[in-house]
Structure formats: structure tokens, C-alpha cells
Design a protein around this motif. Structure first.
Motif, PDB file in Angstrom:
ATOM      1  N   VAL A 128       0.844  -1.201   0.000  1.00  0.00           N
ATOM      2  CA  VAL A 128       0.000   0.000   0.000  1.00  0.00           C
ATOM      3  C   VAL A 128       0.882   1.253   0.000  1.00  0.00           C
ATOM      4  N   ARG A 129       1.924   1.275   0.829  1.00  0.00           N
ATOM      5  CA  ARG A 129       2.816   2.443   0.849  1.00  0.00           C
ATOM      6  C   ARG A 129       3.448   2.694  -0.517  1.00  0.00           C
ATOM      7  N   LEU A 186       2.270   1.744  -3.472  1.00  0.00           N
ATOM      8  CA  LEU A 186       1.234   2.193  -4.405  1.00  0.00           C
ATOM      9  C   LEU A 186       0.890   3.660  -4.180  1.00  0.00           C
ATOM     10  N   LEU A 187       0.759   4.064  -2.924  1.00  0.00           N
ATOM     11  CA  LEU A 187       0.420   5.473  -2.647  1.00  0.00           C
ATOM     12  C   LEU A 187       1.540   6.404  -3.095  1.00  0.00           C
ATOM     13  N   MET A 188       2.773   5.954  -2.989  1.00  0.00           N
ATOM     14  CA  MET A 188       3.881   6.788  -3.449  1.00  0.00           C
ATOM     15  C   MET A 188       3.840   6.927  -4.980  1.00  0.00           C
ATOM     16  N   GLN A 223      -3.803  15.655  -2.520  1.00  0.00           N
ATOM     17  CA  GLN A 223      -4.323  14.332  -2.884  1.00  0.00           C
ATOM     18  C   GLN A 223      -4.271  13.505  -1.592  1.00  0.00           C
ATOM     19  N   ARG A 224      -5.435  12.988  -1.170  1.00  0.00           N
ATOM     20  CA  ARG A 224      -5.519  12.371   0.159  1.00  0.00           C
ATOM     21  C   ARG A 224      -5.935  10.906   0.077  1.00  0.00           C
ATOM     22  N   PHE A 225      -5.195  10.088   0.805  1.00  0.00           N
ATOM     23  CA  PHE A 225      -5.383   8.640   0.773  1.00  0.00           C
ATOM     24  C   PHE A 225      -5.359   8.095   2.190  1.00  0.00           C
ATOM     25  N   GLU A 226      -6.132   7.041   2.412  1.00  0.00           N
ATOM     26  CA  GLU A 226      -6.187   6.440   3.741  1.00  0.00           C
ATOM     27  C   GLU A 226      -6.489   4.956   3.604  1.00  0.00           C
ATOM     28  N   PHE A 227      -5.739   4.143   4.323  1.00  0.00           N
ATOM     29  CA  PHE A 227      -5.989   2.700   4.350  1.00  0.00           C
ATOM     30  C   PHE A 227      -6.171   2.298   5.805  1.00  0.00           C
ATOM     31  N   ASN A 228      -7.311   1.679   6.100  1.00  0.00           N
ATOM     32  CA  ASN A 228      -7.611   1.248   7.465  1.00  0.00           C
ATOM     33  C   ASN A 228      -7.879  -0.242   7.501  1.00  0.00           C
ATOM     34  N   MET A 229      -7.471  -0.881   8.586  1.00  0.00           N
ATOM     35  CA  MET A 229      -7.948  -2.246   8.785  1.00  0.00           C
ATOM     36  C   MET A 229      -8.035  -2.549  10.265  1.00  0.00           C
TER      37      MET A 229
END
Lengths: 291, 291
Positions: A117-118, A120-122, A231-237
Motif C-alpha cells: 500500500v505504501r 502504491l500510494l507513493m 491528494q488524500r489517501f487512507e488505508f484502514n484495517m
């Protein structure tokens, strides 16, 4: 399954929380069969499998992976000492390449799926800051460190996310008979594992009564795509920790076999894997369902 | 950059919102240089580049990608007709393989980076349901469909997420002189683009005054890792739509060149890419920073 010959034969080395979870994930996989469960003091030469999941303590990973890779057997581990991952990869890469095997290292959720995920977000917003906030959940490393303090009979260190990658440590301890709480508390607060974070030490009658393998992540990035900011992104689990670790290792075992068959030998971290290789099924069905 | 010879030479074909955003992302990339901006009626033989970003309407992608792939030039597109992605991949794969080039298709945010997240979540919890909730944001396809209705001078269709993959359509229209709102509204509600969703048609004086390229996604999965239920995952983003699309295409251009150099020719979707290949820098620096 109709064609047993095409099943991937997966063995488990080490049978703690993660080994047990991995066993369940292998049994649930349509394209795998369990090739045995081995203990870390078993003879490794007895293992006959396509891929071995190393569910041993993290410091034993390199030793076992090296022996198995030398026999051409793929391995997957969830080695989690962030600062030593590159060295492990370098050491195993040479053995794997020479023996035409694949080792997928640091294949858990962090390092592991969070790493993907890190990355991909980069790629989506190359400039900016990513914060990985862990918990609430038990930190094995910190729990072990607290338990090692004199006067502590049992300990549980919970990681509490405070945002921007800052964490609080809630350390629940059972004292040894006759131990002085204030002395123990001071020793914990001075320990290098705790000295850099806000830490609270709480005496309890039973650490076992608090035990819970729930964990979580909140991973956020605000960044710039091209010249466009904000541009804002968030991944939660929120997850059962060993269940997710075992499952990720099993999915990576599939990728290891696919890469081995394509001649892509060597040691790889999860950001070097194609997501499609983690999944059972044909390329056509997966692309139609997921893309 | 110190070594211009190692720069990836990236051209842009089509210079609308996405082409302009891609230009900014190329200029911001440390390892790329702009090899020209071409219009869709320019002669493709004039294009001299390592990789061409196809920022043309989606229906023109296959034609341009085929011509360029036949010349051994890599392409990246953001083809977004979900039901036709597999066919596009099949057709381009043959041309690319025969001419030792790489086409990365459907490389935007959905399909694209969202597809990678969906694949990763399925690897983490193989059983369960993923919902992709879009918006709030402008749907180009629905806006064009509304604008095509008789009596509509201009239209903007906003996609509003209602959860579990269900969406509301808010359709803002400017009427042609003398057109009857009730008639136009009925025609929009009957159109196949709108007939299956909750749709509201709202007359406005100026559609242009509402225009905004903001968009968002809320992608959720609740699933099972091994035999453990209630594993919960969520991916959210709020973004400038063309800026993110252009950036993702540029990151995929890097992956295309890396794959071409390794002899991994063919047409690929984003779930077939390694996240590390999307990023500039060495393997060592990326693994140390991200894993």
C-alpha cells in the motif's frame, strides 16, 4: 479438488499462533494441500514440499530459509525487523538464485501488505508524507521487553495510535511476588523499547485475562500528483493479527511457486510481487473480476 | 539529472485534462523527460519516444496502441470500459509480444490503482465481499449521456456513493432555449445510463459554474482470512481526478520500460505489475524506505 497433481504442496515450520493460522489458510485455499507441519527442532531434510512457511521466531528465519533454499525449496517468512530486511534479502537472494528457488521475505501485514500500500500510494502521489499508525493492538516485541524486566511475571504492551506515526504504549504487568511496582515501573520507562514513547504502566492481577489478538492499522498519505497538491489517501484495517499474517504468507506461497516456474528466482519482498500472483484462478478470471 | 542518457523519454498523445496532468507528472519525475506532445490526428510515425501515454478518448486507445506497439514503442492508457478490458489486453498482448514492447492498459485509478487494492485485499481475506463506492465526483460517461438528450444544452452528472456499491446520480442540466424541463427529465430518467440508479435531475443556469474535478473512492472489504471472519479493510481517497490519472499513467510508464528491459513483453493490467516498478530509485533504497 479434481486435479491433485496441480496442487501446491505447502509445509509449515513452527506451530505457534501464526503456524496454526497458516494451516487454516492452506486448508481453505482451492489450489493447495498441506505437506506437513514441522517443529523448529525437526530435521529439515525430512521436509518434502514445494514451499515452506517459516512460522518460527523472526531471528531464526535466515538460518532455515538458507537451508531450504539450498535444496531448491521455496520459503515464505514474516521477518519483521525493519532495519534488517535488506540484509536478509541480499543473503537469501544469492542462495535462491544459485539453487533456482524463491524466498518471499517479510510477508506479513507490516512489513508486507502495508508495504505494498505504501508503494502504491507513493506511485499515486510521489511527493508527500505517509504515516503508518498501528493499533490498537498487542506489540509482541514490547510485551517481551516488558516481561524481561526484573520483578515482572507477565506483561502485555498495547500499541495505541496517536496519529502522525506517534504511538502510546499501555503496558499491563503482573508483578512477581514481593516486587515493588514503582521500581518495576521506573525500569520499564527507562528501557530503550519504551523510553522514546509516551508509556503508561498498569499493574493487573491477570495479564492473560486481557489477551486479544485484535490489531489495526491506519495508514494515511497526503501528497502531490504531478503539480496537484492535497491528494488524500487512507488505508484502514481492523483484523485478527495471526489470522492475517498466516493468510498473507499462504497467498505469498502461491506467488513464490508462480515466480519459480517462470524462472524468476531470488529473494523478494512483497513490493516486488505482482498482486495477481497472490490469487488463485486464471489470469482471465482475475482480470475480469478485479480490474 | 546528471545522466540524461538514462532518462525515460515519454511522449503524450492527446492533450486534454489528462494529457496536461500527465505533462506535469513527467516534468516532476526525476527519471523522465518529455519527448513531445502529439494530437490524435498527428502522424504517429513522427513520434520518437520510449513510451507513449495515450490520453485520447478511451475508444481510440486500441487503434493507437496497436500502431505504436508494432513499432516496438511501449504505451500506457487508462482504458475504462470495464467489460472490454480483457479483450483489449488479448488484442494488444499479441502485438506487443511479437514486437518486444509493453502496453500497460487501464492504468488510471479505477480501473487501475483501485484494482491493485482489490487484488491485495482478496489476497488478505480470500472470502468476503468488496464494495467500491465512487464519489462524490463527476461521471464523464453519465454527463455525456445526459448531454446527448434532446433539449439539453449542457449537463453534469455527479456520482454520489450510498454504500455497498449503490450510487445516486445528481444530474445538473442547462436547458436549450424553449425546451420543456419535465420532458427532458423523463427522457434522462428513461435512459439506460440512469434507469437503474436513483437519479435526480436539477435545472441550473450554468453547468460550468458547478464544474469541479474532485473525486473520491471508498473501497471496503469484510472478509475471511483462513477460517477467521470479520477481517475489515477500507481504502479511502479524495483526489483531483485528472491529476491522479495522469500521475498513475506516468508511474506505469516507468514500469513499462523496466518490464521491456527485462524481456517481459506483452499487454498488462495494473494487477500484473510489481509496485516497486512504479517508483523511481534503486531497489535497495525503495525496499529500505517502504518495506
Amino acid at each position: 479438488m479434481s486435479n491433485l497433481k496441480s496442487q501446491i504442496r505447502v509445509a509449515i515450520l513452527g506451530y505457534g499462533n501464526i503456524g496454526r493460522a497458516a494451516e487454516e489458510a492452506i486448508n481453505a485455499a482451492p489450489d493447495m494441500e498441506l505437506a506437513g507441519i514441522f517443529h523448529h527442532n525437526d530435521c529439515l531434510d525430512c521436509i518434502d514440499a514445494d514451499v515452506v512457511l517459516l512460522c518460527t521466531p523472526t531471528r531464526e528465519v535466515q538460518k532455515f530459509a538458507t537451508v531450504l533454499a539450498a535444496r531448491g525449496i521455496c520459503t515464505v517468512d514474516s521477518f519483521d525487523i525493519h532495519g534488517q530486511i535488506w540484509n536478509l534479502r541480499e543473503n537469501l537472494d544469492a542462495v535462491c538464485t544459485a539453487n533456482k528457488s524463491v524466498s518471499i521475505i517479510s510477508a506479513g501485514w507490516d512489513p508486507g501488505s502495508d508495504s505494498m500500500v505504501r508503494a502504491l500510494l507513493m506511485a499515486m502521489a510521489p511527493k508527500g508524507i505517509t504515516y503508518t499508525n498501528f493499533g490498537p493492538g498487542r506489540s509482541m516485541g514490547h510485551s517481551v521487553a516488558a516481561k524481561a524486566i526484573q520483578g515482572v511475571k507477565n506483561a502485555l504492551s498495547m500499541t495505541i495510535p496517536l496519529g502522525t506515526g506517534v504511538h502510546r504504549r499501555m503496558v499491563y504487568i503482573e508483578l512477581e511476588e514481593g516486587a515493588d511496582f514503582k521500581t518495576v515501573e521506573a525500569a520499564i520507562l527507562a528501557d530503550d523499547y519504551f523510553a522514546h514513547d509516551e508509556t503508561h504502566v498498569i499493574p493487573v492481577e491477570s495479564v492473560d485475562a486481557l489477551n486479544n489478538v485484535a490489531h489495526g492499522v491506519n495508514l494515511v498519505r497526503s501528497g502531490v500528483s504531478g503539480e496537484t497538491h492535497n491528494q488524500r489517501f487512507e488505508f484502514n484495517m481492523t483484523i485478527n493479527n495471526p489470522a492475517l499474517t498466516g493468510q498473507v504468507m499462504v497467498s505469498c506461497a502461491r506467488a513464490a511457486i508462480r515466480m519459480k516456474e517462470c524462472g524468476e528466482w531470488g529473494a523478494k519482498t512483497m513490493i516486488e510481487l505482482r498482486p495477481i500472483d497472490l490469487l488463485p484462478g486464471t489470469k482471465e478470471s482475475l482480470i475480469k473480476a478485479l480490474v
